[in-house]
Design an enzyme around this catalytic site. Structure first.
Site, PDB file in Angstrom:
ATOM      1  N   ASP A 145       0.773  -1.095   0.170  1.00  0.00           N
ATOM      2  CA  ASP A 145       0.092  -0.146  -0.110  1.00  0.00           C
ATOM      3  C   ASP A 145       0.880   1.165  -0.110  1.00  0.00           C
ATOM      4  O   ASP A 145       2.070   1.126  -0.633  1.00  0.00           O
ATOM      5  CB  ASP A 145      -0.830  -0.002   1.215  1.00  0.00           C
ATOM      6  N   HIS A 222      -3.737   5.935   3.478  1.00  0.00           N
ATOM      7  CA  HIS A 222      -4.322   4.706   2.786  1.00  0.00           C
ATOM      8  C   HIS A 222      -3.644   3.306   3.579  1.00  0.00           C
ATOM      9  O   HIS A 222      -4.513   2.608   3.977  1.00  0.00           O
ATOM     10  CB  HIS A 222      -4.383   4.868   1.495  1.00  0.00           C
ATOM     11  N   SER A 549     -11.104  -0.894  -0.905  1.00  0.00           N
ATOM     12  CA  SER A 549      -9.789  -0.864  -0.125  1.00  0.00           C
ATOM     13  C   SER A 549     -10.089  -1.288   1.180  1.00  0.00           C
ATOM     14  O   SER A 549      -9.023  -1.628   1.949  1.00  0.00           O
ATOM     15  CB  SER A 549      -8.808   0.492  -0.132  1.00  0.00           C
TER      16      SER A 549
END
Length: 767
Positions: A145, A222, A549
């Site tokens: 990520d 994220h 996600s």
């Protein structure tokens, strides 16, 4: 008279055509090698690849730059090449293919309770002295990520045992990252940036081609969010600026986390992703979690699918997000059958906000606005008439004289939802109503707006649009109600969640399942605001986000729990357990709904259903798939033998065993396509992982125009581990007008203790 300097310039310009113009047009390519062709004169594949590259050019000014060599997830290397060099490589017998580097995109804490993980799971592990949380300390989740914020409390390692002995990874040093930041929870952190650096005009030698430090530190948020969702530790009093207050925790609270930063400000490059997967496999991860993806293509062109094949072969469970391109048909990413493809659903938690219109109607929506709010005095609403860019509140589209001091009604779409609020604020507006269009339907996603803002669904949005257009002085009062639990109905399939059918292999039903993916609270990077906006000065240790996600790491964490409870299970057995125990009824005992339409969802949207970890830990039966089965599946596709070898990475593949139909793979779901044939017949094998003596009977549901027979209709197991076979025959009845349509059904094997459910999709295609 011509000056000497002018003559020099003219001479240089005349000389330029003599240089190879491709010097100035290099791009990054991934070169897929047949590694078995390595001459014995080279000690390693790395040496061979370097020599292979150097042979492409005798011009020292045009030597290809080697970015990475891959040895595990993939066989080959990434390099900066010009078009002539690419063509030369493609002519080589030792090269399977040469592919331009692909940019993948990120598919961007109530969930433990919602999934039933706050109660005692009650399932014994093989080691009777351990519970699942203890056993999960031996499980390592690799998260590919945007990196990690190591100071987050979600990575606290209190009471954790020493790092598992099979871990071979490390924490790297960076400009803003010290190996000492890792601990017994966050046991690894690496970054891979060469593909990113080449794409931004830098080089693999330069240390800082952009304003982003080249280290595992997460300056996006994220990666921290996904890693903590999968395996974050308990954190009391977590919230986003007062919203969703409570104890935050991941799915597998004692599992270890290894962060691989492969995503940067301009995206996630295939060359970097492959390097991260390659290293993660070598490091010893047990689960790989990738909340990213791109367009679908043949498996031999899909770098994630190829890397995941090796991972699964080595016993590593791979979970990937399905994508956020819903509700468009056939919008899935990451559809290889050895990958768990995860869609998104809602929670039973909401963040209600309201708009009371001047006509007396009280409109309900959602918001995470945390400011001082608005007064109770009505404020005028404006909505642009006929100007589409202004309707959408795109940058620079609003006329300040028209919106100053007013609430602006904005259509959802094109630019980010939080960006619309900034556009309204910068034009002088003091509030916003964000109204869905047909594309987003009734799905409500809450955002931490910088101005008072309420998001509403399409039908409600249409009512407000009509009111604003018809009333000479439309007004509204906006208000915010905080956090509400036990929302009904839930879960609901998110409108953004990507949908089937699977265009790459129609005989494999995708997505596999859905998990929580809307308004998820998890840890956050303190380098960035909750909105991600540069001009947002707020900081929070936690953030609420939505996307597949967010659902992907839920499945990654649950897979870690299953692996802890059943360390002898294969990745396909774990995926089968998650799929066949998933539920298709919401908390009102009605069929799952689709937020895009408000109507009943289908397996093209939710796959096998919403994951249920309590039941998945004890599924009764599993559909197990070996590496040899996957090879037989690949051989049944319209691929050349070299393409199969490229995926499998073995020199001796002959495809002597292959399925007559790709749908013969022992998959936990069915996708039946009627074309030339009115009859489709598949055989499946179920392995008993429950009680030694168990009897299962079959129940079939589906449309009346499909005849379904199962032989045998009863499976009698005498021992744990016993495998029994059944054959199911699907018949499209004569006269049924199914051409071009799609219908759905299910096959359920039931015992006194278990239900093992497989969804079925039926599609009629032109011969």
């Amino acid at each position: 008279m011509v000056m000497a300097s002018q003559l020099l310039c003219i001479w240089f310009l005349l000389l330029l055509p003599c240089f190879n113009s491709n010097v100035f047009a290099k791009k990054t390519y991934i070169v897929h090698m047949n590694h078995h062709y390595k001459p014995l004169s080279y000690a390693t594949h790395h040496d061979w690849y370097i020599a292979h590259l150097q042979s492409l050019s005798s011009d020292l000014t045009n030597t290809p730059s080697l970015l990475y060599t891959y040895s595990t997830a993939y066989h080959g290397y990434a390099a900066s090449l010009d078009s002539d060099q690419v063509e030369s490589l493609r002519q080589s017998d030792s090269v399977f293919g040469v592919y331009e580097d692909t940019v993948y995109n990120l598919h961007t804490t109530r969930t433990p309770e919602f999934l039933g993980l706050e109660t005692n799971l009650g399932i014994p592990t093989i080691d009777k002295s351990k519970d699942i949380d203890q056993a999960s300390m031996d499980v390592i989740i690799g998260v590919l990520d945007t990196g990690v914020w190591p100071e987050s409390k979600s990575f606290d390692d209190s009471k954790m045992t020493p790092v598992p002995s099979h871990w071979k990874g490390e924490c790297e040093t960076g400009p803003d990252f010290s190996p000492s930041l890792c601990n017994k929870k966050l046991i690894g952190a690496r970054s891979f940036s060469k593909g990113f650096r080449m794409s931004t005009g830098g080089s693999i030698i330069s240390k800082k081609p952009t304003d982003e430090n080249l280290s595992p530190r997460d300056v996006d948020g994220h990666g921290t969010h996904t890693a903590s969702t999968a395996a974050g530790s308990h954190v009391a009093n977590a919230s986003l600026l007062g919203y969703a207050t409570g104890t935050a925790r991941g799915m597998a609270i004692q599992a270890r986390v290894a962060a691989y930063k492969v995503c940067w400000k301009t995206g996630c490059f295939g060359s970097d992703i492959l390097a991260g997967m390659d290293q993660a496999i070598l490091d010893g991860v047990d689960v790989l979690s990738l909340s990213l993806g791109g367009g679908s293509g043949p498996y031999y062109r899909d770098t994630i699918a190829i890397g995941a094949f090796t991972a699964v072969e080595k016993g590593i469970f791979v979970s990937c997000s399905a994508g956020n391109s819903g509700p468009s048909r056939a919008s899935l990413a990451n559809v290889a059958p050895w990958i768990a493809t995860v869609g998104a659903g809602t929670l039973d938690r909401d963040f209600p906000a309201f708009a009371v219109l001047g006509n007396g109607k009280n409109i309900a929506g959602v918001s995470l606005y945390s400011g001082s709010g608005m007064s109770t005095e009505p404020v005028s609403i404006v909505y642009s008439k006929g100007n589409n860019t202004a309707n959408l509140c795109l940058a620079g589209s609003l006329e300040p004289s028209h919106v100053r001091g007013k609430i602006v009604l904005c259509d959802r779409g094109i630019n980010a939802r939080v960006d619309k609020g900034v556009v309204v604020r910068d034009a002088g507006g003091i509030g916003m109503i964000l109204a869905n269009t047909a594309a987003s339907g009734e799905e409500l996603v809450a955002d931490s707006h910088l101005i008072p803002a309420v998001a509403v669904g399409r039908k409600t949005g249409d009512l407000i649009r009509a009111y604003v257009r018809s009333d000479s002085n439309p007004t509204a009062v906006l208000s915010f109600a905080g956090t509400v639990l036990n929302v009904h109905p839930s879960p609901v399939v998110a409108a953004f969640s990507s949908r089937g059918p699977n265009l790459i292999t129609p005989q494999i039903l995708k997505p596999d399942m859905i998990g929580p993916g809307v308004n998820i609270l998890a840890a956050w990077s303190e380098a960035v605001a909750p909105t991600g906006l540069v001009n947002d000065t707020r900081r929070s240790q936690f953030n609420i986000m939505s996307g597949t996600s967010m659902s992907c790491p839920h499945i990654s964490g649950l897979a870690a729990l299953l692996k802890a409870a059943h360390p002898d299970w294969s990745p396909s057995a774990i995926k089968s357990a998650l799929m066949t125990t998933a539920y298709v009824l919401d908390n009102t005992k009605s069929a799952l709904l689709d937020a895009a339409t408000g109507s009943v969802s289908t397996p093209w949207a939710h796959g096998s259903g919403h994951v249920d970890p309590q039941k998945a830990l004890d599924p009764g039966l599993v559909y197990d798939i070996s590496t040899e089965d996957y090879i037989a599946f690949l051989c049944s596709l319209d691929y050349g033998i070299e393409h199969v070898k490229a995926i499998v990475k073995r020199p001796n593949i002959t495809c002597s065993r292959k399925f007559a139909d790709p749908g013969q793979l022992n998959y936990p779901s069915f996708s039946v396509s009627f074309g030339k044939k009115r009859v489709v017949r598949y055989t499946r094998v179920l392995t008993n992982v429950g009680l030694a003596s168990s009897v299962y009977n079959v129940n079939i549901t589906g449309p009346a125009n499909i005849g379904v027979t199962v032989k045998p209709m009863k499976l009698v197991y005498r021992a744990v581990g016993q495998r029994l076979r059944y054959t199911v025959t699907f018949v499209s009845k004569r006269g049924s007008n199914g051409m071009g349509g799609v219908q759905f059904g299910s096959i359920v094997w039931s015992s006194d203790l278990h239900q093992v459910r497989s969804p079925i999709s039926y599609e009629w295609t032109q011969p």
